[in-house]
Design an enzyme around this catalytic site. Structure first.
Site, PDB file in Angstrom:
ATOM      1  N   GLN A 253       0.824  -1.205   0.000  1.00  0.00           N
ATOM      2  CA  GLN A 253       0.000   0.000   0.000  1.00  0.00           C
ATOM      3  C   GLN A 253       0.859   1.257   0.000  1.00  0.00           C
ATOM      4  OE1 GLN A 253      -0.966   0.568   4.670  1.00  0.00           O
ATOM      5  NE2 GLN A 253      -1.763  -1.351   3.813  1.00  0.00           N
TER       6      GLN A 253
ATOM      7  N   HIS B  42       0.359   5.896   0.901  1.00  0.00           N
ATOM      8  CA  HIS B  42      -0.510   6.983   1.345  1.00  0.00           C
ATOM      9  C   HIS B  42      -0.227   8.237   0.521  1.00  0.00           C
ATOM     10  CE1 HIS B  42      -1.198   4.268   4.643  1.00  0.00           C
ATOM     11  NE2 HIS B  42       0.077   4.303   4.959  1.00  0.00           N
TER      12      HIS B  42
ATOM     13  N   HIS C  18       4.738   0.393   0.564  1.00  0.00           N
ATOM     14  CA  HIS C  18       5.236  -0.306   1.740  1.00  0.00           C
ATOM     15  C   HIS C  18       4.274  -1.397   2.189  1.00  0.00           C
ATOM     16  CE1 HIS C  18       2.668   2.960   3.383  1.00  0.00           C
ATOM     17  NE2 HIS C  18       2.339   2.064   4.300  1.00  0.00           N
TER      18      HIS C  18
ATOM     19  N   ARG D  16      -4.533   0.752  -1.427  1.00  0.00           N
ATOM     20  CA  ARG D  16      -4.076  -0.635  -1.413  1.00  0.00           C
ATOM     21  C   ARG D  16      -3.768  -1.067  -2.841  1.00  0.00           C
ATOM     22  NH1 ARG D  16      -8.471  -2.893   1.013  1.00  0.00           N
ATOM     23  NH2 ARG D  16      -7.790  -2.249   3.073  1.00  0.00           N
TER      24      ARG D  16
END
Length: 322
Positions: free
Chosen positions: A103, A105, A180, A200
Site C-alpha cells: 500500500q 498513502h 510499503h 491498497r
C-alpha cells in the site's frame, strides 16, 4: 482550572484486521476482544474514532471535548496557531500476524483534493520481530508507472520492491508516496499524521471470512506513488537518560529516551509531548503529583505542563511537533 490538566491516557480503539493476531494482549497487555486485532489506536482524532480519556477527573471526555475547552493548554501555542483545535497526529500499535497489503498513502495536496484530509507521513518503531520478519519499503531501484503496472499485472510486484529484514528497535521513516507493507511477525509503534487514507495496491489475493477480496485502489495510486528508490531506515543513538534524535520532519519530531532512573524535562509551551512506552515502567512527576505508566501506554502530556520529571526503567518514544 488550567493547572488541573495532567498526563492523559486514552481508551484504546481496537481494529479487527484480516492480518491481526493476539500480541497486543500478550506483549502489551491490551484487553483485546478477539484473536485478530491488528491495531490499537492509542490517540486519535480521526472522525468516527475519537479517543476517550481513561484516567483522572476527565475520564470519559473525548479528545475533541478537551481541545474545545483547553486548546492552547493541550496543543501548545505554536501547534494551535498551525492547526487550530485539530489534533494533528495519530498514534498506534500494530500486530501483524500475517503480511499487510502492499500500500501507500497520498501527500497533503492529493489527500486534500480527493478526501479533504491530511496526507499520511509516518514512522515505524519495531517493538518485536519474529525470526525472519521483514518489511517492504519502496522500490529496489527507480521504477516507473509502466514498469510498476507490468509487475502488478504479472503478480510479481514484490520482486521489484525493497524487502528488509527487521529486528527490535529498527526505525523506518516513510514519506508519502512510499510503497510499503508491514511483514508477518512484527509488532510496531506507528506515529503518523492524522489521516486514515490508504491506497491498497496488492493484497496477495486474500479473501476475508465472507470469501471476498479487499478493495484495491490501482488507479488512484498511480499519481500518488513515488517511483524513486528511497532510503527509509533510520540510524540513531541510544544514550541513557537523554532524548536521542530519531526523526525530525515538518509533521512530528520523534526522539528515543532510554530511561534509567530520573530525567528532568522542560517544555516551552509550543507543543504537547507524547510518550509511548515500548519497554518497562515509568512515572511522570509534575506539580507535586505523580502518575505511573507501563509498557504499551501512550501518554499525552499537555503543553501547559512545563516542568516535570520522568522516573523509572523504560524505553520511551518521545514525540512532539517542532
Amino acid at each position: 482550572m488550567k493547572l488541573e490538566l495532567y498526563p492523559l491516557l486514552f481508551e484504546p480503539i481496537f481494529k479487527d484486521r484480516i492480518w491481526g493476531g493476539n500480541k497486543l494482549k500478550s506483549l502489551l497487555n491490551k484487553n483485546i476482544p478477539n484473536e485478530t486485532i491488528g491495531e490499537s489506536w492509542e490517540l486519535s482524532s480521526v472522525e468516527g474514532d475519537i479517543s476517550i480519556v481513561k484516567n483522572g477527573f476527565l475520564q470519559g471526555k473525548s479528545l475533541l471535548d478537551l481541545l474545545e475547552k483547553y486548546p492552547i493548554e493541550i496543543l501548545g501555542e505554536k501547534v494551535h496557531r498551525q492547526f487550530g483545535n485539530q489534533f494533528p497526529l495519530l498514534f498506534k500499535f500494530l500486530d501483524a500476524k500475517e503480511d499487510l497489503s502492499i500500500q501507500l498513502h497520498p501527500n497533503d495536496t492529493l489527500a486534500k483534493k480527493r478526501h479533504n484530509s491530511f496526507g499520511k507521513t509516518e514512522m515505524w518503531y519495531v517493538m518485536q520481530a519474529d525470526e525472519g520478519a521483514k518489511l517492504i519499503v519502496g522500490f529496489k531501484e527507480d521504477s516507473s508507472p509502466e514498469d510498476y503496472l507490468k509487475h502488478l499485472n504479472d503478480k510479481s510486484l514484490v520482486s521489484i520492491l525493497n524487502e528488509i529484514p527487521v529486528k527490535k528497535g529498527d526505525v523506518f521513516f516513510l514519506e508519502t508516496g512510499t510503497v510499503h507493507a508491514i511483514g508477518a511477525g512484527t509488532v510496531i509503534a506507528e506515529i503518523q499524521q492524522t489521516s486514515d487514507i490508504t491506497y491498497r495496491l496488492y493484497d496477495f489475493d486474500r479473501k476475508d471470512a465472507q470469501g471476498k477480496t479487499r478493495e484495491l485502489h490501482i488507479d488512484m495510486a498511480l499519481e500518488a506513488i513515488n517511483y524513486k528508490k528511497v532510503q527509509t531506515q533510520v540510524a540513531y543513538s541510544t544514550l541513557s537518560n537523554q532524548s536521542n534524535d530519531v526523526v525530525e520532519c515538518p509533521y512530528f519530531t520523534t526522539r528515543v529516551l532510554p530511561l534509567e532512573g530520573k530525567v528532568k524535562k522542560h517544555n516551552n509551551g509550543d507543543s504537547f509531548m507524547v510518550y509511548m512506552c515500548t519497554e518497562g515502567d515509568f512515572s511522570i512527576v509534575y506539580n507535586q503529583q505523580e502518575q505511573s505508566f507501563t509498557k504499551g501506554d501512550t501518554v499525552l502530556l499537555p503543553a501547559i505542563i512545563s516542568d516535570y520529571q520522568i522516573v523509572g526503567q523504560a524505553m520511551l518514544l518521545e514525540i512532539t511537533i517542532s
